[in-house]
Write an enzyme that holds these catalytic residues in place. Structure first.
Site, PDB file in Angstrom:
ATOM      1  N   LYS A 171       2.561   2.398   1.975  1.00  0.00           N
ATOM      2  CA  LYS A 171       2.514   3.160   3.730  1.00  0.00           C
ATOM      3  C   LYS A 171       4.179   2.794   4.449  1.00  0.00           C
ATOM      4  O   LYS A 171       4.351   2.086   5.429  1.00  0.00           O
ATOM      5  CB  LYS A 171       1.602   2.664   4.851  1.00  0.00           C
ATOM      6  CG  LYS A 171       0.364   3.024   4.189  1.00  0.00           C
ATOM      7  CD  LYS A 171      -0.129   4.234   4.128  1.00  0.00           C
ATOM      8  CE  LYS A 171      -1.794   3.901   3.371  1.00  0.00           C
ATOM      9  NZ  LYS A 171      -1.499   5.562   4.099  1.00  0.00           N
TER      10      LYS A 171
ATOM     11  N   ARG B 206       0.316  -1.375   0.247  1.00  0.00           N
ATOM     12  CA  ARG B 206       0.216   0.309   0.022  1.00  0.00           C
ATOM     13  C   ARG B 206       0.691   1.252   0.255  1.00  0.00           C
ATOM     14  O   ARG B 206       0.285   2.495  -0.090  1.00  0.00           O
ATOM     15  CB  ARG B 206      -0.984  -0.106   1.298  1.00  0.00           C
ATOM     16  CG  ARG B 206      -1.845  -0.956   0.845  1.00  0.00           C
ATOM     17  CD  ARG B 206      -3.029  -0.940   2.662  1.00  0.00           C
ATOM     18  NE  ARG B 206      -3.794  -0.616   3.152  1.00  0.00           N
ATOM     19  CZ  ARG B 206      -3.236   0.147   4.331  1.00  0.00           C
ATOM     20  NH1 ARG B 206      -2.998  -0.573   5.426  1.00  0.00           N
ATOM     21  NH2 ARG B 206      -4.370   1.233   4.758  1.00  0.00           N
TER      22      ARG B 206
ATOM     23  N   GLN C 110       5.450   3.491   7.279  1.00  0.00           N
ATOM     24  CA  GLN C 110       4.493   2.569   8.603  1.00  0.00           C
ATOM     25  C   GLN C 110       5.686   1.397   9.116  1.00  0.00           C
ATOM     26  O   GLN C 110       6.229   0.515  10.091  1.00  0.00           O
ATOM     27  CB  GLN C 110       4.057   2.454   8.523  1.00  0.00           C
ATOM     28  CG  GLN C 110       2.963   3.166   8.772  1.00  0.00           C
ATOM     29  CD  GLN C 110       1.335   3.028   8.477  1.00  0.00           C
ATOM     30  OE1 GLN C 110       0.954   2.132   9.840  1.00  0.00           O
ATOM     31  NE2 GLN C 110       0.336   3.435   8.153  1.00  0.00           N
TER      32      GLN C 110
ATOM     33  N   HIS D 145      10.486  -5.659  15.675  1.00  0.00           N
ATOM     34  CA  HIS D 145       8.904  -6.778  16.756  1.00  0.00           C
ATOM     35  C   HIS D 145       8.459  -7.891  16.091  1.00  0.00           C
ATOM     36  O   HIS D 145       8.601  -9.100  16.583  1.00  0.00           O
ATOM     37  CB  HIS D 145       8.027  -5.284  17.065  1.00  0.00           C
ATOM     38  CG  HIS D 145       6.930  -5.931  17.265  1.00  0.00           C
ATOM     39  ND1 HIS D 145       7.047  -6.852  18.674  1.00  0.00           N
ATOM     40  CD2 HIS D 145       5.763  -6.564  17.790  1.00  0.00           C
ATOM     41  CE1 HIS D 145       6.303  -7.307  19.456  1.00  0.00           C
ATOM     42  NE2 HIS D 145       4.899  -6.893  18.236  1.00  0.00           N
TER      43      HIS D 145
END
Length: 305
Positions: free
Chosen positions: A129, A127, A132, A140
């Protein structure tokens, strides 16, 4: 001592799980995680460079719903398998045999979920993004499958499983937020609790740190070096999420407040100036603003017409 503890871990190789999908297959895990990191940090962005973002709204909605239901199931299995019954918070060895099989199955499903959650980042990339796809996010998502693989391979039960129960509970709330957010602006305006998700994650790491750190000073039939590693990782995650929380919310909130104060000050100055260029609280004989009043307005230049 570290070497003896490492050998002790391999003595916990659990025969109940060795034939389960991806259990004990370190090479498979390394390939999956290496591919994930390479795609998210290099191959994916290059692939998407000259392409439009994919429309994955419906796919992500279904994905979030599945994550919610599976997380609820894992919380229930973790509690019923031990933590709401006879598991001890201060020291809990692995329960062998059929009695501990329910928890072992829950640990395996938790491991599979950590692999599936790698799609979180893949969706970000597809997407476009890219903002992010941070170090915190990738680290993580890479480390959690490793921890889960160690658990299901060597210790599918016992002290370390509280991490999975607490983490699954947080994921119920987190993926519920993601699902509601995907429904559009008419729902998003009611989602005031985004920042509290990060706070809950930080509380999670505090629980995991204390839970594993306190057992280091007790006699417990559970590998202490694993408790040590889990405590260190919880502390590191607490630091990373704490930095994110400060930069994302506290620091930005401070900047926004300063911006509002500046706008209020500018508005007050503009409201104090009449059309003839004289301050409303008194004019000077030559039509200019007194020096002492200009000095109270930093970084502002005013010119009388």
């Amino acid at each position: 001592m570290c070497q003896s503890n490492f050998i002790l871990l391999f003595s916990f190789l659990d025969p109940r799980t060795t034939d389960w999908f991806l259990v004990g297959k370190l090479g498979h895990l390394v390939v999956i995680l290496t591919t994930y990191v390479y795609f998210c940090t290099s191959a994916g962005p290059k692939y998407m460079k000259d392409r439009k973002p994919y429309d994955l709204k419906r796919t992500i909605q279904i994905y979030n719903l599945i994550q919610i239901f599976v997380s609820v199931y894992l919380v229930n299995e973790g509690m019923q398998g031990g933590w709401s019954n006879d598991y001890s918070f201060s020291c809990q060895p692995v329960v062998p045999g059929e009695k501990g099989l329910r928890m072992a199955k829950a640990v395996w499903l938790y491991f599979i979920c950590k692999l599936v959650e790698l799609l979180d980042t893949v969706f970000f990339v597809l997407r476009k993004k890219f903002n992010q796809v941070s170090y915190l996010h990738v680290y993580h998502h890479t480390l959690m499958p490793v921890c889960a693989w160690i658990g299901v391979t060597f210790l599918p039960g016992g002290h370390g499983t509280l991490l999975g129960v607490v983490n699954s509970f947080i994921h119920v709330i987190m993926y519920t937020y993601y699902y509601l957010s995907s429904l559009g602006p008419e729902v998003q305006k009611y989602l005031w609790w985004k920042r509290h998700l990060t706070a809950l994650q930080m509380i999670q790491f505090c629980i995991i740190f204390y839970h594993n750190f306190q057992v280091l000073f007790k006699r417990c039939d559970y590998p202490k070096f694993l408790n040590f590693l889990l405590a260190v990782e919880a502390a590191y995650f607490l630091y990373l999420f704490g930095c994110f929380y400060y930069n994302q919310y506290m620091k930005n909130q401070k900047k926004n407040q300063e911006s509002k104060d500046k706008k209020s000050l500018n508005g007050a100055v503009q409201n104090g100036v009449r059309q003839n260029g004289v301050l409303s609280n008194g004019s000077t004989s030559n039509g200019t603003i007194p020096k002492q009043e200009v000095e109270t307005i930093p970084n502002e230049k005013m010119k009388i017409q």
